[in-house]
Design a protein around this motif. Structure first.
Motif, PDB file in Angstrom:
ATOM      1  N   ALA A  13      -7.294   0.472  -0.545  1.00 20.48           N
ATOM      2  CA  ALA A  13      -6.338  -0.594  -0.242  1.00 20.48           C
ATOM      3  C   ALA A  13      -6.555  -1.783  -1.172  1.00 20.48           C
ATOM      4  O   ALA A  13      -5.588  -2.404  -1.642  1.00 20.48           O
ATOM      5  CB  ALA A  13      -6.482  -1.024   1.220  1.00 20.48           C
ATOM      6  N   LEU A  14      -7.821  -2.099  -1.451  1.00 23.64           N
ATOM      7  CA  LEU A  14      -8.133  -3.170  -2.396  1.00 23.64           C
ATOM      8  C   LEU A  14      -7.615  -2.843  -3.797  1.00 23.64           C
ATOM      9  O   LEU A  14      -6.984  -3.682  -4.459  1.00 23.64           O
ATOM     10  CB  LEU A  14      -9.647  -3.386  -2.456  1.00 23.64           C
ATOM     11  N   ILE A  15      -7.891  -1.629  -4.257  1.00 24.21           N
ATOM     12  CA  ILE A  15      -7.515  -1.240  -5.621  1.00 24.21           C
ATOM     13  C   ILE A  15      -6.000  -1.253  -5.797  1.00 24.21           C
ATOM     14  O   ILE A  15      -5.466  -1.829  -6.757  1.00 24.21           O
ATOM     15  CB  ILE A  15      -8.099   0.151  -5.942  1.00 24.21           C
ATOM     16  N   ILE A  16      -5.277  -0.617  -4.864  1.00 23.66           N
ATOM     17  CA  ILE A  16      -3.815  -0.536  -4.973  1.00 23.66           C
ATOM     18  C   ILE A  16      -3.182  -1.919  -4.833  1.00 23.66           C
ATOM     19  O   ILE A  16      -2.268  -2.287  -5.583  1.00 23.66           O
ATOM     20  CB  ILE A  16      -3.258   0.436  -3.919  1.00 23.66           C
ATOM     21  N   SER A  17      -3.674  -2.708  -3.873  1.00 23.07           N
ATOM     22  CA  SER A  17      -3.100  -4.039  -3.655  1.00 23.07           C
ATOM     23  C   SER A  17      -3.367  -4.953  -4.842  1.00 23.07           C
ATOM     24  O   SER A  17      -2.509  -5.773  -5.198  1.00 23.07           O
ATOM     25  CB  SER A  17      -3.679  -4.644  -2.371  1.00 23.07           C
ATOM     26  N   HIS A  18      -4.529  -4.827  -5.453  1.00 25.70           N
ATOM     27  CA  HIS A  18      -4.849  -5.638  -6.625  1.00 25.70           C
ATOM     28  C   HIS A  18      -3.901  -5.288  -7.777  1.00 25.70           C
ATOM     29  O   HIS A  18      -3.439  -6.175  -8.512  1.00 25.70           O
ATOM     30  CB  HIS A  18      -6.301  -5.418  -7.045  1.00 25.70           C
ATOM     31  N   PHE A  19      -3.610  -4.011  -7.939  1.00 27.22           N
ATOM     32  CA  PHE A  19      -2.656  -3.581  -8.963  1.00 27.22           C
ATOM     33  C   PHE A  19      -1.276  -4.186  -8.706  1.00 27.22           C
ATOM     34  O   PHE A  19      -0.651  -4.760  -9.609  1.00 27.22           O
ATOM     35  CB  PHE A  19      -2.582  -2.061  -8.998  1.00 27.22           C
ATOM     36  N   CYS A  20      -0.790  -4.051  -7.469  1.00 28.47           N
ATOM     37  CA  CYS A  20       0.542  -4.565  -7.130  1.00 28.47           C
ATOM     38  C   CYS A  20       0.605  -6.081  -7.287  1.00 28.47           C
ATOM     39  O   CYS A  20       1.606  -6.625  -7.754  1.00 28.47           O
ATOM     40  CB  CYS A  20       0.905  -4.171  -5.695  1.00 28.47           C
ATOM     41  N   HIS A  21      -0.460  -6.751  -6.890  1.00 29.41           N
ATOM     42  CA  HIS A  21      -0.489  -8.214  -6.995  1.00 29.41           C
ATOM     43  C   HIS A  21      -0.453  -8.664  -8.450  1.00 29.41           C
ATOM     44  O   HIS A  21       0.328  -9.552  -8.828  1.00 29.41           O
ATOM     45  CB  HIS A  21      -1.746  -8.746  -6.303  1.00 29.41           C
ATOM     46  N   ASN A  22      -1.285  -8.074  -9.292  1.00 30.30           N
ATOM     47  CA  ASN A  22      -1.384  -8.542 -10.673  1.00 30.30           C
ATOM     48  C   ASN A  22      -0.174  -8.165 -11.524  1.00 30.30           C
ATOM     49  O   ASN A  22       0.081  -8.806 -12.540  1.00 30.30           O
ATOM     50  CB  ASN A  22      -2.659  -7.997 -11.318  1.00 30.30           C
ATOM     51  N   TRP A  23       0.556  -7.132 -11.131  1.00 29.47           N
ATOM     52  CA  TRP A  23       1.767  -6.795 -11.877  1.00 29.47           C
ATOM     53  C   TRP A  23       2.712  -7.992 -11.903  1.00 29.47           C
ATOM     54  O   TRP A  23       3.148  -8.435 -12.963  1.00 29.47           O
ATOM     55  CB  TRP A  23       2.457  -5.585 -11.237  1.00 29.47           C
ATOM     56  N   TYR A  48       5.420  -5.636  -4.800  1.00 30.68           N
ATOM     57  CA  TYR A  48       4.897  -6.553  -3.778  1.00 30.68           C
ATOM     58  C   TYR A  48       5.047  -5.954  -2.386  1.00 30.68           C
ATOM     59  O   TYR A  48       4.143  -6.057  -1.541  1.00 30.68           O
ATOM     60  CB  TYR A  48       5.641  -7.888  -3.840  1.00 30.68           C
ATOM     61  N   ILE A  49       6.183  -5.331  -2.131  1.00 31.41           N
ATOM     62  CA  ILE A  49       6.413  -4.725  -0.812  1.00 31.41           C
ATOM     63  C   ILE A  49       5.489  -3.531  -0.597  1.00 31.41           C
ATOM     64  O   ILE A  49       4.924  -3.343   0.490  1.00 31.41           O
ATOM     65  CB  ILE A  49       7.888  -4.313  -0.673  1.00 31.41           C
ATOM     66  N   VAL A  50       5.313  -2.703  -1.640  1.00 32.06           N
ATOM     67  CA  VAL A  50       4.376  -1.576  -1.538  1.00 32.06           C
ATOM     68  C   VAL A  50       2.975  -2.092  -1.226  1.00 32.06           C
ATOM     69  O   VAL A  50       2.261  -1.558  -0.356  1.00 32.06           O
ATOM     70  CB  VAL A  50       4.379  -0.752  -2.843  1.00 32.06           C
ATOM     71  N   GLY A  51       2.551  -3.140  -1.926  1.00 30.72           N
ATOM     72  CA  GLY A  51       1.237  -3.715  -1.676  1.00 30.72           C
ATOM     73  C   GLY A  51       1.094  -4.234  -0.260  1.00 30.72           C
ATOM     74  O   GLY A  51       0.041  -4.076   0.367  1.00 30.72           O
ATOM     75  N   THR A  52       2.156  -4.845   0.275  1.00 30.67           N
ATOM     76  CA  THR A  52       2.121  -5.363   1.648  1.00 30.67           C
ATOM     77  C   THR A  52       1.886  -4.241   2.651  1.00 30.67           C
ATOM     78  O   THR A  52       1.070  -4.364   3.578  1.00 30.67           O
ATOM     79  CB  THR A  52       3.432  -6.086   1.980  1.00 30.67           C
ATOM     80  N   VAL A  53       2.603  -3.145   2.473  1.00 34.89           N
ATOM     81  CA  VAL A  53       2.464  -2.015   3.399  1.00 34.89           C
ATOM     82  C   VAL A  53       1.067  -1.407   3.317  1.00 34.89           C
ATOM     83  O   VAL A  53       0.399  -1.186   4.341  1.00 34.89           O
ATOM     84  CB  VAL A  53       3.545  -0.948   3.100  1.00 34.89           C
ATOM     85  N   VAL A  54       0.610  -1.138   2.114  1.00 35.73           N
ATOM     86  CA  VAL A  54      -0.722  -0.535   1.940  1.00 35.73           C
ATOM     87  C   VAL A  54      -1.793  -1.444   2.519  1.00 35.73           C
ATOM     88  O   VAL A  54      -2.705  -0.981   3.219  1.00 35.73           O
ATOM     89  CB  VAL A  54      -0.984  -0.262   0.445  1.00 35.73           C
ATOM     90  N   TRP A  55      -1.689  -2.742   2.257  1.00 38.03           N
ATOM     91  CA  TRP A  55      -2.710  -3.670   2.715  1.00 38.03           C
ATOM     92  C   TRP A  55      -2.776  -3.741   4.242  1.00 38.03           C
ATOM     93  O   TRP A  55      -3.853  -3.707   4.829  1.00 38.03           O
ATOM     94  CB  TRP A  55      -2.436  -5.057   2.136  1.00 38.03           C
ATOM     95  N   ASN A  56      -1.621  -3.832   4.871  1.00 36.75           N
ATOM     96  CA  ASN A  56      -1.612  -3.986   6.328  1.00 36.75           C
ATOM     97  C   ASN A  56      -1.963  -2.702   7.060  1.00 36.75           C
ATOM     98  O   ASN A  56      -2.402  -2.748   8.204  1.00 36.75           O
ATOM     99  CB  ASN A  56      -0.245  -4.498   6.785  1.00 36.75           C
ATOM    100  N   VAL A  57      -1.796  -1.561   6.424  1.00 38.26           N
ATOM    101  CA  VAL A  57      -2.129  -0.293   7.072  1.00 38.26           C
ATOM    102  C   VAL A  57      -3.599   0.062   6.899  1.00 38.26           C
ATOM    103  O   VAL A  57      -4.265   0.504   7.853  1.00 38.26           O
ATOM    104  CB  VAL A  57      -1.233   0.842   6.520  1.00 38.26           C
TER     105      VAL A  57
END
Length: 555
Positions: free
Chosen positions: A368-378, A537-546
């Motif tokens: 979740a950290l890795i994927i969210s960090h990718f989505c955030h930095n994009w 951003y939306i993908v990151g939100t879902v992954v992070w909250n799940v």
């Protein structure tokens, strides 16, 4: 005036303060709490002591100026655990202590901490840490842990000053050496060759050898590389590319090393605002670099930027060597009170000797950290890299105005990062779970930029467009209290490695996102660029909250 005895709850009160008379009493064992009991001479009503308790005062004699005065004991509970209480709390019940009694007791019930403390024995039994002080009197004027935070803040300030100076100096450099746009792009990208190389390595080194050594090495390394840049440019393009890659190597270890050292020094109740302050150093470093570089270039020539900025690293390193330690247990100057507050009663663990990669990569919160960090930095890298072009091509600002407006998002991020850190720590102190706080803050960091980028494609005036940009970056800064704080939550011993893993994904997002934006603009429009960022951003939100959590999953 009341005198007090500070008594650490980490040592069982039955020894040596408690005698056999206290056997069977409930002992306070919470690692986050400690008692302060203050002897106050003279009862407010002046009542006489019953003869049944006219016995010599023992344990409290040393704190009472007159043994035969009628006295009382006030007890306070101090807790560093936000789930218990915050700061000093008075008991619901106060016991009177007369000049002849030898036992003081009080009960302070809280939500998760119920304790009954009895102090008996003779003055010689009082341990060394039970000094006669008032609550908070033993605290230094500036806690040592915040000295570490401030030094880390200035290291990140220098980090981005040394990084952004090339974006200004490259203009007169390319004119002097006749570089083509393709060559300029190659030089700018060479920094990331080294930066990507040491993200994970920096985390491994920090977790093994300590954050002080690795962060100090990084600052010295990139400062030397910065000062060598003019020399390398005169020697030739290959030398310049190597020096810029070397600079990336030094800066690549900074974030993992900082994360490691703060995981040792900062308790969870102060984690968000400390990390937010350090990361705001990066934003202010960009502001400082963008503001001073043009002045230095115009007055002293473009090499002066690299010499001036690079030399500042030596001043920082001297202070770092003198003031910093990798952990509180290694610092001879820290007070015992602050050390207990930081450690919370937990024994410090030895640095890791090997990294359990299979265990780390098997945990969903790590991914979740890795994927969210990718989505955030994009989205973040796109806005910060392409913003001047957007201002110039779409909003029709000239280059000078574009340069000035590029400072605005960095200032906005610096301010809102610290606001978000304060909000997050306040929520933790009020009893919100760390998991919920991290999910709330990161959801703002994702959905805020997504909302304002969606608005950006609909506004028609330059003023509203700039406002949307600023609001987008301001809400993005709440991520410092979300995913950027989460590495220390889930695995403090491996905080450096975890940040190295996720930040590698973040840097790759910046590299690929910046290149993909150019391709999208050739085939489509700025609306398409913003749409891709919003989707991620939306993908990151879902992954992070799940999948994310604030609980420790790696010991």
């Amino acid at each position: 005036m009341a005198m007090g005895a500070v008594l650490s709850s980490n040592r069982a009160f039955a020894s040596p303060l408690s005698s056999a008379s206290s056997a069977g009493k409930q002992q306070h064992t919470s690692p986050h709490c400690r008692w302060v009991c203050s002897l106050v001479p003279g009862d407010r009503n002046g009542r006489q002591t019953p003869a049944s308790v006219q016995q010599p005062l023992t344990a409290m004699t040393r704190f009472c100026p007159k043994r035969r005065l009628l006295s009382r004991v006030e007890c306070f509970l101090y807790s560093s655990d936000p789930a218990v209480t915050s700061g000093w709390q008075k008991p619901r019940r106060r016991e009177s202590l007369t000049a002849g009694s030898d036992t003081a007791s009080c009960v302070v019930p809280t939500r998760n901490c119920k304790a009954k403390f009895e102090m008996t024995g003779s003055p010689s039994d009082v341990p060394a840490e039970a000094e006669a002080v008032l609550p908070g009197q033993d605290a230094p004027w500036f806690p040592k842990r915040w000295t570490i935070v401030v030094l880390c803040f200035f290291s990140f300030l220098l980090c981005n000053m040394d990084r952004v100076n090339m974006s200004i100096a490259i203009l007169p450099m390319s004119a002097e050496y006749g570089w083509s746009p393709a060559t300029v792009g190659l030089i700018q990208s060479s920094f990331f060759w080294g930066y990507l190389l040491t993200q994970i390595l920096g985390g491994i080194w920090a977790d093994r050898f300590g954050g002080k050594v690795v962060l100090g090495f990084g600052v010295v390394w990139w400062s030397i590389a910065t000062m060598l840049t003019p020399v390398a440019a005169k020697l030739g393009l290959p030398f310049l590319l190597v020096v810029r890659a070397f600079m990336g190597i030094g800066e690549g270890v900074a974030m993992p090393a900082m994360n490691n050292i703060l995981s040792k020094w900062i308790p969870v109740s102060e984690r968000s605002r400390s990390l937010s302050l350090v990361y705001s150093g990066m934003y202010l470093g960009s502001v400082t670099g963008l503001a001073f570089s043009p002045f230095l270039i115009s007055q002293f020539g473009w090499p002066s930027v690299f010499y001036a900025f690079g030399s500042l690293g030596s001043i920082w390193f001297a202070l770092w060597q003198r003031k910093a330690r990798s952990s509180p247990s290694e610092d001879p100057d820290i007070s015992e009170d602050e050390k207990r507050h930081i450690l919370g009663g937990n024994a410090t663990k030895e640095p890791v000797s090997s990294i359990p990669w299979r265990l780390i990569l098997s945990k969903p919160p790590v991914w979740a950290l890795i994927i969210s960090h990718f989505c955030h930095n994009w989205g973040t890298f796109i806005l910060l890299t392409w913003m001047p072009t957007y201002y110039n091509q779409v909003l029709k600002f000239n280059l000078t105005e574009s340069g000035l407006l590029c400072v605005l998002p960095w200032l906005t991020m610096a301010v809102f990062a610290n606001i978000g850190g304060w909000i997050a720590d306040t929520l933790v102190a009020k009893g919100f779970s760390i998991t919920n706080v991290r999910k709330i803050m990161q959801s703002i960091g994702f959905l805020g930029p997504a909302f304002f980028l969606t608005l950006l494609s609909k506004v028609r005036t330059p003023a509203m467009a700039v406002l949307c940009m600023a609001c987008s970056q301001g809400s993005d800064a709440f991520s410092q209290s979300g995913l950027y704080s989460n590495h220390q939550d889930i695995g403090p011993r491996y905080a450096g490695v975890l940040l190295g893993l996720s930040n590698t994904a973040g840097v790759l997002a910046g590299v690929f996102g910046t290149a993909a934006t150019g391709y999208i603009l050739q085939k489509g429009s700025w609306d398409n660029v913003f749409q891709v960022a919003v989707i991620l951003y939306i993908v990151g939100t879902v992954v992070w909250n799940v999948f994310s959590t604030g609980e420790r999953i790696l010991e």
